[in-house]
Each structure stands twice: as C-alpha cells, then as structure tokens.
Motif scaffolding. Sequence first.
Motif, PDB file in Angstrom:
ATOM      1  N   PHE A 249       0.819  -1.216   0.000  1.00  0.00           N
ATOM      2  CA  PHE A 249       0.000   0.000   0.000  1.00  0.00           C
ATOM      3  C   PHE A 249       0.855   1.270   0.000  1.00  0.00           C
ATOM      4  O   PHE A 249       0.313   2.380   0.042  1.00  0.00           O
ATOM      5  CB  PHE A 249      -0.922   0.015   1.220  1.00  0.00           C
ATOM      6  CG  PHE A 249      -2.075  -0.949   1.123  1.00  0.00           C
ATOM      7  CD1 PHE A 249      -3.237  -0.611   0.437  1.00  0.00           C
ATOM      8  CD2 PHE A 249      -1.992  -2.206   1.695  1.00  0.00           C
ATOM      9  CE1 PHE A 249      -4.294  -1.499   0.335  1.00  0.00           C
ATOM     10  CE2 PHE A 249      -3.043  -3.109   1.603  1.00  0.00           C
ATOM     11  CZ  PHE A 249      -4.200  -2.756   0.917  1.00  0.00           C
ATOM     12  N   GLY A 250       2.173   1.099  -0.026  1.00  0.00           N
ATOM     13  CA  GLY A 250       3.077   2.247   0.014  1.00  0.00           C
ATOM     14  C   GLY A 250       3.273   2.816   1.401  1.00  0.00           C
ATOM     15  O   GLY A 250       3.719   3.966   1.549  1.00  0.00           O
ATOM     16  N   ALA A 251       2.981   2.022   2.436  1.00  0.00           N
ATOM     17  CA  ALA A 251       3.013   2.527   3.814  1.00  0.00           C
ATOM     18  C   ALA A 251       4.399   2.381   4.429  1.00  0.00           C
ATOM     19  O   ALA A 251       4.999   1.303   4.381  1.00  0.00           O
ATOM     20  CB  ALA A 251       1.981   1.790   4.656  1.00  0.00           C
ATOM     21  N   GLN A 252       4.889   3.456   5.011  1.00  0.00           N
ATOM     22  CA  GLN A 252       6.149   3.476   5.753  1.00  0.00           C
ATOM     23  C   GLN A 252       5.912   4.207   7.070  1.00  0.00           C
ATOM     24  O   GLN A 252       5.265   5.252   7.093  1.00  0.00           O
ATOM     25  CB  GLN A 252       7.228   4.225   4.965  1.00  0.00           C
ATOM     26  CG  GLN A 252       7.486   3.697   3.571  1.00  0.00           C
ATOM     27  CD  GLN A 252       8.385   4.616   2.757  1.00  0.00           C
ATOM     28  OE1 GLN A 252       8.855   5.656   3.243  1.00  0.00           O
ATOM     29  NE2 GLN A 252       8.628   4.250   1.503  1.00  0.00           N
TER      30      GLN A 252
ATOM     31  N   LYS B 100       1.373   9.098   9.944  1.00  0.00           N
ATOM     32  CA  LYS B 100       0.026   9.635   9.689  1.00  0.00           C
ATOM     33  C   LYS B 100      -0.157   9.939   8.205  1.00  0.00           C
ATOM     34  O   LYS B 100      -0.228  11.089   7.769  1.00  0.00           O
ATOM     35  CB  LYS B 100      -0.206  10.874  10.543  1.00  0.00           C
ATOM     36  CG  LYS B 100      -0.271  10.546  12.044  1.00  0.00           C
ATOM     37  CD  LYS B 100      -0.513  11.787  12.893  1.00  0.00           C
ATOM     38  CE  LYS B 100      -0.629  11.427  14.364  1.00  0.00           C
ATOM     39  NZ  LYS B 100      -0.839  12.626  15.224  1.00  0.00           N
ATOM     40  N   THR B 101      -0.220   8.851   7.426  1.00  0.00           N
ATOM     41  CA  THR B 101      -0.402   8.979   5.981  1.00  0.00           C
ATOM     42  C   THR B 101      -1.593   8.133   5.549  1.00  0.00           C
ATOM     43  O   THR B 101      -2.009   7.203   6.245  1.00  0.00           O
ATOM     44  CB  THR B 101       0.843   8.483   5.221  1.00  0.00           C
ATOM     45  OG1 THR B 101       1.043   7.091   5.524  1.00  0.00           O
ATOM     46  CG2 THR B 101       2.079   9.279   5.621  1.00  0.00           C
ATOM     47  N   ASP B 102      -2.120   8.445   4.373  1.00  0.00           N
ATOM     48  CA  ASP B 102      -3.228   7.652   3.841  1.00  0.00           C
ATOM     49  C   ASP B 102      -2.811   6.211   3.606  1.00  0.00           C
ATOM     50  O   ASP B 102      -3.622   5.288   3.766  1.00  0.00           O
ATOM     51  CB  ASP B 102      -3.743   8.279   2.540  1.00  0.00           C
ATOM     52  CG  ASP B 102      -4.487   9.589   2.763  1.00  0.00           C
ATOM     53  OD1 ASP B 102      -4.882   9.853   3.926  1.00  0.00           O
ATOM     54  OD2 ASP B 102      -4.664  10.336   1.785  1.00  0.00           O
ATOM     55  N   ALA B 103      -1.555   5.994   3.230  1.00  0.00           N
ATOM     56  CA  ALA B 103      -1.087   4.638   2.966  1.00  0.00           C
ATOM     57  C   ALA B 103      -1.126   3.777   4.228  1.00  0.00           C
ATOM     58  O   ALA B 103      -1.513   2.595   4.182  1.00  0.00           O
ATOM     59  CB  ALA B 103       0.327   4.671   2.394  1.00  0.00           C
TER      60      ALA B 103
END
Length: 446
Positions: A226-229, A240-243
């Motif tokens: 999902f591109g989450a880091q 605190k990101t949408d990913a």
Amino acid sequence: MLRKKLSRRQFVAATALSSAALITAPYVRGANAAGKLSIGFWDHWVPDANKTSTALVKEWAEKEKVEVSIDYISSQGNGIQLKIAAEGQAKSGHDILAMPTWWPHAQADLLEPVNDIMEPLIKLNGEVNGTVQYLGKAGDKWLGVPATIGSQIKGPCTRIDLMKKYAGIDVQEMYPAGSPPKADNWTMDTFLKAAEACHKGGFPFGIGLGETTDSVDTAGAIFQSFGAQLVDAKGNVTVKTDAVRQSLEFYKKLIPFLPPDVAAWDDANNNKWLISGKGALIMNPPSAWAVAKRDAPDIAAQCWTHGFPTGPKGRFAPFLPFFWSIWSFSKNKEAAKSLLVHLSQPASVEKLVAASGGYDLPSFEKLTTLKTWAEEGPPKGTLYHYPNPYKHQILSIAASPAPPKVAQQIYTQAILTKICLRYHQGEAMEKTLAWAEGECEGYMRS
C-alpha cells in the motif's frame, strides 16, 4: 583438534594433504598462508545441510592448508544473536560469523569491509536485490557477503485443493511450474475475498499477528504493497499517511477471517496450522511443507509455494537474508575472504541449495533458477516460484526503508502487528497512529 563449547554442535575440518594452487581470489599465499580460521555458521534445521557446508569448508581448507574449526550455532532462544553481541563486546571469537538481517548494521563498526570480494562476486553471480544492499551495506562499505545458508523468502504456501474448492483459485495455473506467473488478478482484493471464502469453508488462512518474525514479515509486505512506511529513508516519521491508514483498514477486514488466537501466534503456529490440515494458506518458506512431507504427506502433496498478492503500490515479498561477516579483530582476514568466495561460487551454492531441499536462497540474480527448485516435490515444481525467478516480486523487509538501526527497533518491537491489533480491537484510528508515531519518534532519539 577438538574444542568443546556450550550450546553448540561443532565440526572439525582437517588440514590438507599437499600444497595446491589457489582456487579463488583474492587470497594470496604468504607467510600466514597456513594458520587457523574459525567459523560460526547458523545451525540448519535440515539434518544434512550442515554436513554439506562442512564438506565445502573442508574442501577449501585442504587446498589452502588452513586449519579450520566450525561451530553450528542455534537460533533457538536467539542463540545466534546473543553470540554476535557477546563476541562484539569481547572483541574476540570467530573469524567469520553468520549474521541475520539487521545484525551487520548493528555491528558495522566492528566488521571488516568485504568490497574487494563482493564486487567480483556480483560480476560473477549477478546483482543482489535491494534488501541485501539495504541490510548489507553501510554507505559504500559492504559489511558481509550474503549467505546462501538460512536466507529465505516468506511467501504464500497454499493448499491447492482448498483454494480451488472454496475460493475458485487454481494456484498452479496462476504460478505454473517452469513458466512465468499469470498472476495479474492475484491482488490484495482477491486475497481478501479468498480469505473470507476459505474461512467460511472451515479452513482459514493461518496468518499470525504476534510479535515474532513471521507475523511481522507478513505485515511488512502488506504495508509496503500500500506504500506505507512508518519512517522513511531520510528518518522522517511518516505514520500519519493515507497509505498507513489503508493498510490498517485492510487488516481490519482480514482479521475476522483468521483463526481467533492469531494475536498470540509465534513462528511455530503457522507451520502447525498448515501441517495439521486446518488451513488453506500460510506465509512461510518451505519449512512447513518439508515437515509435512515427513509427517503429513497427503497435505504436502497439496501444497504450492508462490508469490504474494499485489497491492496499489506493487507486489512485495518478505526476504530475510543471512550474511557471512568477518570481524575486524579477525587474525586471518585474507583466509576468511578466500573461504567466503569459495562458498559463493555457483557450484558451492548449488550444493547448499540442494542440501537444504530448496529452503536456502542465494541473493544473486543469476542463481535463482537452480534445478532443485524445479525438481523438488511432491508435487513436482512446488518450489519453482519460491526463489522469485522472474523478479515478479520486490523483495523487501518490514520497517524498511527507515535507517536500519531505527528499522530494527520498529521490527523487533512488532509495531506493525501491534497497530493492526489496536485498530482491529476498536481503538480510534488517530489514537492508534499517535501511539505508533510516539514509538517511532522515541526510536529516532535512541
């Protein structure tokens, strides 16, 4: 020579019959050509694998006239990590020591650079993947040679029959032996629907949410898809990101379709889940399948190892490499480098992979199509896609691309699985994110 050491099995390789020409560069025989070399290998769970590594070392030692001793160090109870820490603190121990994932960076100041052997090995065997570079280099300094022994991908091991019956997915058609994947439709959405269908059929996916590596590794690949880091490569906290929110929402949908006790699972539970016949899929290297061959052959004959589902930002698979590192206080560095070159030759790698039954993975791109993976069974070809032969997946490790010493803390503290559980259990999304942000900020300061 025989030395007894607590908590380790030891093999001794005798020195050689006669003088012989060097088989590998860069080792040049000189005044210190003879002498001693001590090696600490990971103690393999496959019974004959240690015998093969011992034979390869002995083969080299006899030609190089070096007296070698080998200790096989168990990973049970974090034995190999404790050994690394103790030798680093004492500045005394083995010349070469196997180090998993994060540990070369943790000991970077005490390790001998191996650029002089890595560069020719890459020319010979092909490039290494990005995760090996991330974990194995500090700046331009190579901290170790990626080891074949113990390195693994933790991808899906799926029951062919159950996935076809309950989810309508033919994994052998999707990942055919001997051919490229046909997995464009193998997405996170498809995965979620399959998890629901197998759960309704009474055979849930066995995906842990505990604090040990199997659970964390799966979460890492899903978050990355999902591109989450949580922390980016520059050290910025990016919780605190949408990913990250999308990843948590995905897990909130997935968890109800998993066994009810997955929050307490360790690295043995998913293996047991598959071997017992209770589950349609786990995320694991071929160790569970290998045990099933012995203890539950009917189940083993229905297992297929294949690629991860793809998410909005790509198809990621957990890759956990071991490294063979040389301490800076080693007294025989040139001999140590010569041995590591020998162990990294294609012929040596092929023997190691065969001895492990296909479990062990070389990190070099030209060594992902060895015959072992095509021939192992039953069913024949079950491991064909295990080594990622078509670069179908991005090999990654959870908590990357954060600076490794920060990522190691995120990883070992299982922050990814903890936030999935907190949100699933009813905590407000923003409260969960605020907790994770605070944890990561603390790691940045430590």
